[in-house]
Design an enzyme around this catalytic site. Structure first.
Site, PDB file in Angstrom:
ATOM      1  CD  GLU A  44      26.841  52.224 -35.035  1.00 10.78           C
ATOM      2  OE1 GLU A  44      25.823  51.519 -35.114  1.00 10.78           O
ATOM      3  OE2 GLU A  44      27.961  51.772 -34.710  1.00 10.78           O
ATOM      4  CG  ASP A  69      25.609  53.966 -26.787  1.00 11.03           C
ATOM      5  OD1 ASP A  69      25.076  53.353 -27.724  1.00 11.03           O
ATOM      6  OD2 ASP A  69      25.021  54.188 -25.697  1.00 11.03           O
ATOM      7  CG  ASP A  96      22.694  63.305 -25.731  1.00 12.27           C
ATOM      8  OD1 ASP A  96      22.224  64.133 -26.544  1.00 12.27           O
ATOM      9  OD2 ASP A  96      22.019  62.420 -25.198  1.00 12.27           O
ATOM     10  CG  ASP A 118      14.321  54.439 -27.644  1.00 14.12           C
ATOM     11  OD1 ASP A 118      13.142  54.332 -28.060  1.00 14.12           O
ATOM     12  OD2 ASP A 118      14.626  54.331 -26.442  1.00 14.12           O
ATOM     13  CG  ASP A 154      13.317  46.457 -35.487  1.00 17.51           C
ATOM     14  OD1 ASP A 154      13.977  47.431 -35.038  1.00 17.51           O
ATOM     15  OD2 ASP A 154      12.459  45.863 -34.810  1.00 17.51           O
ATOM     16  CB  THR A 191      23.577  46.380 -35.436  1.00 18.43           C
ATOM     17  OG1 THR A 191      22.190  46.008 -35.433  1.00 18.43           O
ATOM     18  CG2 THR A 191      23.796  47.528 -36.417  1.00 18.43           C
ATOM     19  CD  GLU A 192      26.086  44.487 -31.206  1.00 14.38           C
ATOM     20  OE1 GLU A 192      27.252  44.583 -30.808  1.00 14.38           O
ATOM     21  OE2 GLU A 192      25.469  45.436 -31.736  1.00 14.38           O
ATOM     22  CE1 TYR A 193      18.656  45.336 -29.131  1.00  9.44           C
ATOM     23  CE2 TYR A 193      19.845  47.352 -29.669  1.00  9.44           C
ATOM     24  CZ  TYR A 193      19.231  46.535 -28.736  1.00  9.44           C
ATOM     25  OH  TYR A 193      19.196  46.910 -27.419  1.00  9.44           O
ATOM     26  CD  GLU A 194      21.426  44.556 -40.265  1.00  9.83           C
ATOM     27  OE1 GLU A 194      21.320  44.309 -41.479  1.00  9.83           O
ATOM     28  OE2 GLU A 194      22.237  45.390 -39.797  1.00  9.83           O
TER      29      GLU A 194
END
Length: 212
Positions: A44, A69, A96, A118, A154, A191-194
């Site tokens: 990922e 990450d 990266d 992003d 999103d 994910t957290e954002y999801e």
């Protein structure tokens, strides 16, 4: 999204070499040896605080996972999850996404995930988007023939851009979700954002794209 620096993050990462690989250049072509088996390896890129990659590793014990990450603090929070889970099939890298060929040999990775990357909405920042052509060149090199990218976001603009980028690259869009949570996906790990965005009623987009 940047997060506030975490005191002790560097030491936490350094003190857990069983999970955090500090010399990834030396691992190129040797990941099966590092994991101690020949199971498939999924990565990922932009793993954030690690909810997705840790959840996938728990759900699929016969697959090895690598969370990547560039942000030290974020990776330290991912390590918290990994330590709590105590799973043998997961590693973390602070590198990266544009330099993956430095750490993985051709076709060494079986599948790649991009989750809530992003969007870099300004045109002048297009080359920073993780679905830009130069990134696809990198992914193709480390994936096998007909290797796949699974992408979630999103952001409608980034999703449309990515669909076009995949198609222009000659990839096959195997499956497209315009509302992932309404359509459903067996085994979906959020994910957290999801979770955050879906709880606000925002639509989640997903695509499985395959190199040819």
């Amino acid at each position: 999204m940047r997060v506030r620096n975490r005191k002790g993050a560097s030491e936490l990462l350094a003190n857990n070499p069983q999970y955090v690989i500090s010399n990834p250049e030396e691992c190129k072509g040797k990941w099966a040896e590092i994991f101690g088996n020949n199971n498939p390896i999924h990565i990922e890129v932009g793993s954030g605080k690690g909810r997705f990659v840790t959840g996938m590793a728990a759900q699929n014990p016969d697959i090895n996972y690598i969370g990547i990450d560039i942000q030290m603090t974020v990776l330290s929070y991912a390590l918290d999850r990994v330590l709590e889970a105590g799973l043998p099939n997961i590693k973390l890298l602070q590198v990266d996404g544009s330099s993956l060929t430095n750490y993985f040999a051709p076709a060494e990775i079986d599948q790649l995930y991009l989750n809530f990357s992003d969007p870099w909405p300004k045109k002048r920042h297009e080359k920073r988007r993780l679905t830009y052509k130069s990134f696809l060149d990198t992914y193709k090199e480390i994936l096998p023939e007909k290797g796949e990218i699974h992408f979630k976001t999103d952001n409608r603009g980034l999703f449309e851009y990515s669909l076009a980028s995949f198609s222009q690259y000659g990839m096959v869009l195997k499956q497209v979700w315009l509302d992932l949570h309404a359509d459903g996906l067996e085994g979906n790990v959020m994910t957290e954002y999801e979770e955050k965005f879906s709880n606000k009623g925002q639509v989640i987009y997903r695509v499985e794209a395959q190199f040819q």
